[in-house]
Design an enzyme around this catalytic site. Structure first.
Site, PDB file in Angstrom:
ATOM      1  CG  LEU A 102     -72.007  24.301 -33.742  1.00  0.00           C
ATOM      2  CD1 LEU A 102     -72.422  25.271 -32.619  1.00  0.00           C
ATOM      3  CD2 LEU A 102     -71.362  24.954 -35.082  1.00  0.00           C
ATOM      4  CG  ASP A 103     -65.361  22.239 -35.255  1.00  0.00           C
ATOM      5  OD1 ASP A 103     -65.836  21.131 -35.857  1.00  0.00           O
ATOM      6  OD2 ASP A 103     -64.532  22.886 -35.895  1.00  0.00           O
TER       7      ASP A 103
END
Ligand code: URA
Length: 234
Positions: A102-103
């Protein structure tokens, strides 16, 4: 069957050499008998393994659901704080990594495991395991965007698999997005194609397993066997 020093070091979260010392000192029993050789093997499912009179809980692999906060990177190492760094000490063990990225500013469901085959199965685009997100957008989307997501967008050289876009509010500025692969910044890039910026992004499910809403940001817990299967959409 696994080596006893491996079982003891993983389940007590201590080094192999410390585990060997414990074993040599006679603290470790298998089915009631002290075993002094670290080379000895035991079956953690069937044998009763104790250390200093306390039952030892061992599993070959672990599967952890974390509700990732913002500002933490989903990697196992790097210059910045990672999801593995913020695990409680009692859950830390060697070789843990997040299955999928995930960012840094994305929140929600991250699965942390040491089972490489499992991670490969849930991440391979061939297996089409859905990953569900909620996105807050700077402007509304319309039915053309919904259709484009459904038909599979092209992003530079990458062709996206069909994705599902569903409005979550009447203004069409909040959406549920379901994708089946994990390309770099995928959802942000998909919306950017239509001039829309993603302001907030949260992963809410992997496969059929929703994020446990009782987990606060940064909190985590082990998955049970049923939940592990749900991640694989079984
Ligand atoms: N898509 C993104 O753009 N970012 C994420 O973190 C996950 C999916």
């Amino acid at each position: 069957m696994e080596r006893l020093d491996k079982i003891i070091s993983q389940s007590l979260n201590i080094s192999r050499s410390d585990a060997k010392e414990y074993i040599k000192s006679g603290l470790v029993t298998v089915n009631g008998t002290a075993v002094k050789s670290a080379n000895e093997k035991a079956d953690a499912q069937k044998d009763k393994i104790e250390c200093d009179g306390k039952a030892v809980c061992y599993s070959k692999f672990v599967y952890i659901m974390m509700n990732k906060p913002k500002g933490i990177i989903s990697a196992s190492q790097g210059g910045e704080k990672t999801v593995v760094d913020i695990l409680p000490d009692s859950m830390k063990r060697k070789n843990l990594f997040p299955a999928g990225r995930l960012d840094k500013d994305t929140t929600g469901f991250v699965l942390i495991t040491d089972d490489g085959d499992f991670a490969h199965r849930i991440l391979s685009p061939k297996n089409h395991i859905p990953k569900t997100y909620t996105a807050v957008l700077d402007k509304p989307f319309d039915s053309d965007v919904i259709d484009a997501f459904k038909n599979g967008l092209s992003l530079k050289n990458d062709k996206c698999l069909p994705a599902q876009l569903t409005p979550l509010n009447s203004e069409y500025t909040e959406a549920q997005v379901i994708i089946r692969q994990g390309m770099y910044h995928q959802i942000k890039r998909m919306f950017a194609k239509f001039g829309i910026t993603v302001i907030e992004l949260k992963r809410t499910a992997m496969g059929r397993l929703p994020l446990d809403l009782s987990l606060g940001e940064g909190e985590c817990r082990y998955l049970n066997d049923e939940e592990i299967k749900m991640v694989e959409n079984k």
